[in-house]
Design a protein around this motif. Structure first.
Motif, PDB file in Angstrom:
ATOM      1  N   TYR A   1     -42.287  51.205  24.360  1.00  0.00           N
ATOM      2  CA  TYR A   1     -41.197  51.466  25.286  1.00  0.00           C
ATOM      3  C   TYR A   1     -39.865  51.518  24.548  1.00  0.00           C
ATOM      4  N   ILE A   2     -39.679  50.581  23.609  1.00  0.00           N
ATOM      5  CA  ILE A   2     -38.410  50.545  22.871  1.00  0.00           C
ATOM      6  C   ILE A   2     -38.302  51.734  21.925  1.00  0.00           C
TER       7      ILE A   2
ATOM      8  N   PRO B   1     -47.213  47.759  24.337  1.00  0.00           N
ATOM      9  CA  PRO B   1     -46.440  48.352  25.440  1.00  0.00           C
ATOM     10  C   PRO B   1     -44.937  48.221  25.249  1.00  0.00           C
ATOM     11  N   LEU B   2     -44.502  47.011  24.871  1.00  0.00           N
ATOM     12  CA  LEU B   2     -43.055  46.802  24.706  1.00  0.00           C
ATOM     13  C   LEU B   2     -42.501  47.586  23.529  1.00  0.00           C
TER      14      LEU B   2
ATOM     15  N   TYR C   1     -33.135  43.372  19.812  1.00  0.00           N
ATOM     16  CA  TYR C   1     -34.069  43.048  20.894  1.00  0.00           C
ATOM     17  C   TYR C   1     -34.796  41.765  20.525  1.00  0.00           C
ATOM     18  N   TYR C   2     -34.614  40.738  21.338  1.00  0.00           N
ATOM     19  CA  TYR C   2     -35.400  39.517  21.145  1.00  0.00           C
ATOM     20  C   TYR C   2     -36.539  39.564  22.153  1.00  0.00           C
ATOM     21  N   LEU C   3     -37.728  39.925  21.708  1.00  0.00           N
ATOM     22  CA  LEU C   3     -38.843  40.129  22.637  1.00  0.00           C
ATOM     23  C   LEU C   3     -39.576  38.824  22.923  1.00  0.00           C
ATOM     24  N   PRO C   4     -39.928  38.610  24.173  1.00  0.00           N
ATOM     25  CA  PRO C   4     -40.620  37.364  24.530  1.00  0.00           C
ATOM     26  C   PRO C   4     -42.079  37.372  24.104  1.00  0.00           C
TER      27      PRO C   4
ATOM     28  N   HIS D   1     -51.275  43.441  21.972  1.00  0.00           N
ATOM     29  CA  HIS D   1     -50.455  42.918  23.065  1.00  0.00           C
ATOM     30  C   HIS D   1     -48.991  43.312  22.940  1.00  0.00           C
TER      31      HIS D   1
ATOM     32  N   THR E   1     -46.936  54.964  32.196  1.00  0.00           N
ATOM     33  CA  THR E   1     -45.505  55.268  32.242  1.00  0.00           C
ATOM     34  C   THR E   1     -45.238  56.412  31.286  1.00  0.00           C
TER      35      THR E   1
END
Lengths: 184, 481
Positions: free
Chosen positions: B115-116, B111-112, B90-93, B108, B447
């Motif tokens: 989720y992963i 959340p991502l 996963y290359y996260l922005p 920050h 979520t």
């Protein structure tokens, strides 16, 4: 013949997937999102007007009130006409191509058609979307010069974003038709 | 290690159908873990940490575990990619702040990452490198989410200057409730235990490894009429390039047939160029500039002696690579270097020009008299020392141990933070961890877990990748027969 099934979107809303089998090589998928609820509409309107009324009490200027009315009216028009999509459909005809239609809440429709000889494949891919990693269905277009290169990726059901189980259903049907096409 | 675009084919079935139809006992005897490696440093960035993560993941996949890697986006490389054998990256922005490391706000990225972790059903989070802010963030979130955590430290630090003091404090906070820590050498372990005031029992030592098939000797490349000394390192202060600039003129005067080859790039290149200019050594000192990893071997085999002048080093990969290519190694006696190779393969010196020159002279006399071991002999000896399979096996043991441990519940975690990290820092981070717990609650409300699609496994016991490969192989066999 048509059958309907209920699914859930990535953000938890209910959607219905309708499948219409016209013939062996022609199928249509309709994803219908929930209509605009009166509840949410009145909530947004009320909050905008309450804020405007508060400002009016502070500055005693009636322009604020008329501005609030215009903002809600124009906002609603723009939302219905350009943002809110009620229904997305995917029509796949084996020998001809794939047509994608999205109908806005105002009744406006936008249609895209992709010829079959441009379609390389239909796949499910993963993407980072907002603060989520989601699956999405997409059409791979092949480069006219080099058929092994993917020139563009066209995402499907972009506004409704169904979950994986729904995508797998559509994917399987699409693959059946693409297979038939390849054989003939 | 570019990823192949064609490999981005999605998997067709939902995970449930795999568990039903294709149930296969896991390859390894122990339990199969679902491991998530997190670091800011991964390919296409090049370096020791990057190759460590890649090789370790490949060997763990081979042993039947599910492995995914999370890193930040590199230019246009964003989103999800697959590497060899279905290794998912996963290359996260996330925004890069400094030196390829992301900013750390502790919130920050939550959340991502959450989720992963949920969609990949991660059980163990393995963070790499203390320079990586993302690794610390992930450890913090994983502990809030009650996941097991492992941390690998790849570098040594000082204690004296301001930046070290701050990093050490951060490390203390980050590691005080981590389940297990892995260091690459005993010196590194000692350093980490002191820096982060840890209990030494939860720190394991697992050295790095090299791929011996990549680094094979080739005596035909050597020029027997001259003596060539090879240096391959980044040209930075830490690597002792100032020492090298003192050694070069001294030895070149003494031995007329001595040549230097220097591979690597960095801010200290100007120092070497100055030396070359002043002593007119253009034909004898060659500066090759930045080297690709696959070219390193071809440079190494051209020399007779490998020189390492590092001032600090946790575990020196370069000297193992050089020894694997059959070179006599001369190195400074710093950090974890004395542990790396047996005495007959390495000449250790103090980090001074005089001592290093003496060491090199000793190596040159040995070379002239022919008393050095032949490259093949050295290679065969080194080949057995450091292999990635062995590293993976030992890391797996750490995972097995960690899987049996409990993650500290919130109350105990707060106690630990306050009692362990000092009154001020401890309280600040205890407050932060409470906030992160509340943030997690909020995210779970926004979520819920059941709305997150479980990702199709590429590797591991129900990995689609291996089964797909088998199917393809079977098909080709059938069509051939």
């Amino acid at each position: 013949m048509a059958d309907e099934e209920e699914y859930v979107t990535v953000s938890g809303e209910r959607i219905t997937l309708q499948r219409r089998h016209y013939s062996a090589s022609c199928r249509e998928f309709l994803v219908r999102c929930p209509r605009l609820q009166l509840r949410s509409l009145s909530a947004v309107t009320c909050s905008v007007w309450l804020v405007a009324y508060g400002l009016f009490l502070l500055c005693q200027n009636s322009v604020v009130l008329s501005a609030a009315i215009f903002v809600t009216l124009i906002g609603l028009l723009v939302y219905l006409h350009l943002v809110k999509i009620d229904q997305e459909s995917l029509l796949i005809v084996g020998s001809l191509g794939i047509q994608m239609t999205s109908s806005y809440a105002s009744g406006k429709e936008s249609t895209t058609f992709i010829e079959m000889n441009q379609v390389k494949d239909v796949v499910i891919n993963e993407a980072v979307y907002m603060q989520k990693v989601i699956y999405y269905l997409c059409i791979l277009l092949q480069d006219p010069i080099d058929p092994h290169v993917v020139s563009e990726v066209v995402p499907l059901f972009q506004s409704s974003k169904p979950r994986l189980d729904c995508l797998v259903e559509v994917y399987k049907s699409c693959q059946e038709i693409l297979e038939q096409n390849k054989k003939s | 290690m570019a990823c192949r675009r064609g490999d981005r084919q999605p998997c067709l079935s939902t995970p449930s159908s795999y568990t039903l139809n294709c149930h296969k006992p896991p390859v390894c005897t122990g339990q199969a873990h679902s491991i998530c490696m997190v670091s800011d440093f991964f390919y296409p960035n090049m370096g020791g940490v990057e190759s460590h993560i890649y090789q370790l993941s490949q060997c763990l996949i081979e042993r039947g575990h599910k492995v995914i890697i999370i890193t930040h986006a590199y230019e246009d490389r964003k989103g999800v990619r697959y590497l060899t054998n279905g290794l998912k990256v996963y290359y996260l922005p996330l925004r890069v702040m400094y030196n390829q490391s992301t900013a750390t706000t502790l919130f920050h990225s939550m959340p991502l990452l959450r989720y992963i972790f949920v969609r990949e059903r991660v059980t163990i989070v393995h963070a790499h490198s203390s320079f990586s802010a993302m690794a610390h963030d992930a450890l913090f979130h994983a502990k809030t989410m009650q996941l097991r955590t492992v941390f690998t430290d790849h570098s040594l630090f000082g204690f004296a200057d301001v930046s070290s003091v701050l990093t050490n404090k951060l490390l203390t906070v980050s590691l005080c409730d981590t389940n297990h820590i892995i260091c690459v050498s005993y010196t590194s372990k000692e350093n980490t235990v002191l820096r982060a005031t840890l209990n030494p029992e939860i720190v394991s030592v697992i050295p790095n490894a090299v791929d011996p098939t990549d680094f094979t000797p080739d005596p035909s490349q050597q020029d027997s009429s001259t003596i060539t000394i090879v240096v391959v390192s980044r040209l930075v202060y830490r690597k002792g390039i100032d020492l090298l600039s003192g050694i070069i003129p001294e030895l070149c005067q003494k031995y007329p047939n001595l040549h230097f080859i220097v591979g690597g790039e960095g801010p200290k290149r100007i120092v070497l160029e100055e030396v070359r200019e002043r002593y007119q050594l253009h034909d004898r000192v060659r500066l090759l500039g930045a080297l690709e990893h696959q070219d390193v071997r071809n440079v190494l085999v051209r020399g007779h002696i490998f020189l390492n002048t590092s001032l600090t080093e946790a575990f020196c990969m370069a000297i193992v690579e050089a020894a694997s290519c059959g070179l006599q190694v001369v190195s400074t006696r710093v950090g974890g270097i004395p542990e790396v190779l047996p005495d007959n393969l390495i000449i250790l010196c103090d980090p001074s020009v005089k001592s290093l020159s003496n060491g090199l002279e000793k190596a040159i006399t040995q070379l002239k008299s022919g008393s050095l071991l032949s490259p093949e002999v050295i290679h065969n000896q080194v080949k057995t020392f450091y292999t990635w399979r062995n590293v993976a096996e030992r890391t797996e043991k750490v995972y097995d141990r960690v899987a049996g441990e409990i993650v500290l519940p919130m109350g105990k975690r707060l106690d630990r933070l306050i009692s362990h990290c000092g009154p001020v820092t401890g309280c600040i981070f205890a407050l932060l961890s409470v906030l992160s717990f509340l943030f997690l609650m909020f995210l779970r409300w926004l979520t819920p877990d059941y709305l997150i699609d479980a990702a199709v496994d590429a590797t591991g016991p129900y990995g689609a990748w291996t089964q797909q490969n088998f199917r393809r192989k079977r098909e080709t066999l059938n069509s051939n027969s």
